[in-house]
Design an enzyme around this catalytic site. Sequence first.
Site, PDB file in Angstrom:
ATOM      1  N   LYS A 137       2.913   9.772   8.788  1.00  0.00           N
ATOM      2  CA  LYS A 137       2.242   9.213   9.960  1.00  0.00           C
ATOM      3  C   LYS A 137       2.870   9.656  11.298  1.00  0.00           C
ATOM      4  CE  LYS A 137      -0.017   5.220   7.780  1.00  0.00           C
ATOM      5  NZ  LYS A 137      -1.404   5.224   8.162  1.00  0.00           N
ATOM      6  N   ASP A 151       9.452   2.770   1.449  1.00  0.00           N
ATOM      7  CA  ASP A 151       8.254   3.438   1.959  1.00  0.00           C
ATOM      8  C   ASP A 151       8.150   3.110   3.441  1.00  0.00           C
ATOM      9  OD1 ASP A 151       5.731   4.097   2.846  1.00  0.00           O
ATOM     10  OD2 ASP A 151       4.697   3.446   1.029  1.00  0.00           O
ATOM     11  N   PHE A 172       0.872  -1.188   0.000  1.00  0.00           N
ATOM     12  CA  PHE A 172       0.000   0.000   0.000  1.00  0.00           C
ATOM     13  C   PHE A 172       0.900   1.228   0.000  1.00  0.00           C
ATOM     14  CE2 PHE A 172      -2.505   3.451   1.766  1.00  0.00           C
ATOM     15  CZ  PHE A 172      -3.655   3.354   0.985  1.00  0.00           C
TER      16      PHE A 172
END
Length: 388
Positions: A244, A215, A130
Site C-alpha cells: 500500500k 501484516d 484481512f
Amino acid sequence: MVTTTALMNTYGERKLTLVKGEAMYLWDDQGRRYLDALSGIAVCGLGHSHPKLVAAISEQAGTLMHISNLYNTEPSVRLAELLRSLTAMENVFFSNSGAEANEAALKIARKYGNDQGIKTPTVITMNGSFHGRTMATLTATGNPKVKEGFAPLLDGFIHVDYNDIDAVKAIDNDQVVAILVEPVQGEGGVNIPADDYLCELRAICDERNWLLMLDEIQTGNGRTGELFAFQHTDIVPDVLTTAKGLGNGLPIGACMARGKAAEVLKPGNHGSTYGGNPLVCHGAYTVLTTLQEERLIENAKQVGNYLLLGFQQQLENHTKVKNIRGKGMMIGIELTQACAELVGAAADKGLLLNVTAGSTIRLLPPLITSEADADQMIDIVCQLINEL
Ligand code: PLP
C-alpha cells in the site's frame, strides 16, 4: 460517467470516474473536485502527484524500468538497505502487492515448519482479519463472507478472536509454527487491540518457537503515526509485511524477515518476474525518504489525534454513534446501523471515504492532511451522520 461491461464485475457499480489528482484533491470527469479521505485505501500517503515522486518515477522510467530478478539493480538494493535500517529487519523479498507479500510470509512459515519435520505447519490468524485475495491469504483471512464460493481452501490455519490473548494461549497444537496478525485491523473495522497485545503475542511466540508475523500492509509506512505500527511498542516481529503506502500507488509489496525467519527461503524457493523492479523500488525509496524529509509521520500522528478528538467532541453522545476509534491516520466511526450508503452521500458533498465491516465509517486520509483539511472532513462526516 464511464460504464463498460469490458471490466470483470468484481467491484460492483462504480459511480465516479476520476481523471486527475493533486495533493489532497481528486477531480472527476465532470470537473467536480473531491477532498480525499481514503488515499486509494491507505495508499497515497504523500497525496496525489507529489512532485518528488513524479520526478523520481519519470527519471527512473527513462533510465531503467525492468530487467527481471536475474540481475541486481541499484534501486532494489538501496530500498532493501533503507528498509533494514528503518525496521531492524534483516532482509526483504519484494512482491507486487500486499497479498503476495503475505504469500511470501506464509511460505516462510510453512517451510520453517517443514524444515523442522512438522507435517502440517499451521498458522494462527484472527477473526475479523484481512490478509488478501489469493488462495492462501484468503484462507488466512478471518472473514467468512469473502471466502464464500471458493472452497476448497487450504489446510493449516486456525482462527481465534482478535485481541484475545487467552484464546492464543489455549491453543494446544504441536503443528503451529506462526501467528499472522495485523497490529490494527483495517478492513475489519479499524479494530485497535490492547496496548500490550503485540508484546503478549511476542512472548507466546518466543516461548513456543513460533514466528510472529505482522501484516502491516495497511498500518505500515507512517499510517498509524510511526513508520510501522509495531514501533509503538518495544517488540520486533520475525516477519513483517507491507505494501500500500510503500509505493504511494506503485505496485510494490515487501516481506521482511529477521533471525531464523531470514534464513528460511533459499535460491529457487520463491520469486516474481516484476517484484522489486527498478521503477517501483526507486519510487518506494522516494516515498520513504519524502515521508522523513517532510516529517509526514509526525504529521500523521498529530493530525490523526486532531481528527480523532474532533470526532469525539462532535459525536461522542450521538445516538447513531456506537464507538469512535483511531490510531494516526486510521479512523473508524462505528454507527449503530449499517451505513454503506454514506459513501455515495459523502461523494455528493465532495468527500471520498469508505465504509467497512458494514457499519464503520473509515477515514484513511493522506499523511499530508492539514488541520484545515481535517476540519472539513469532520464537518462533512458530522452532517452525514445527522442526515442519516
Ligand atoms: N493485508 C491487509 C491488512 C490489507 O489491508 C490488505 C488490503 O486491503 C491486504 C493484506 C491485501 O493487499 P493487496 O490488496 O495489495 O493484495
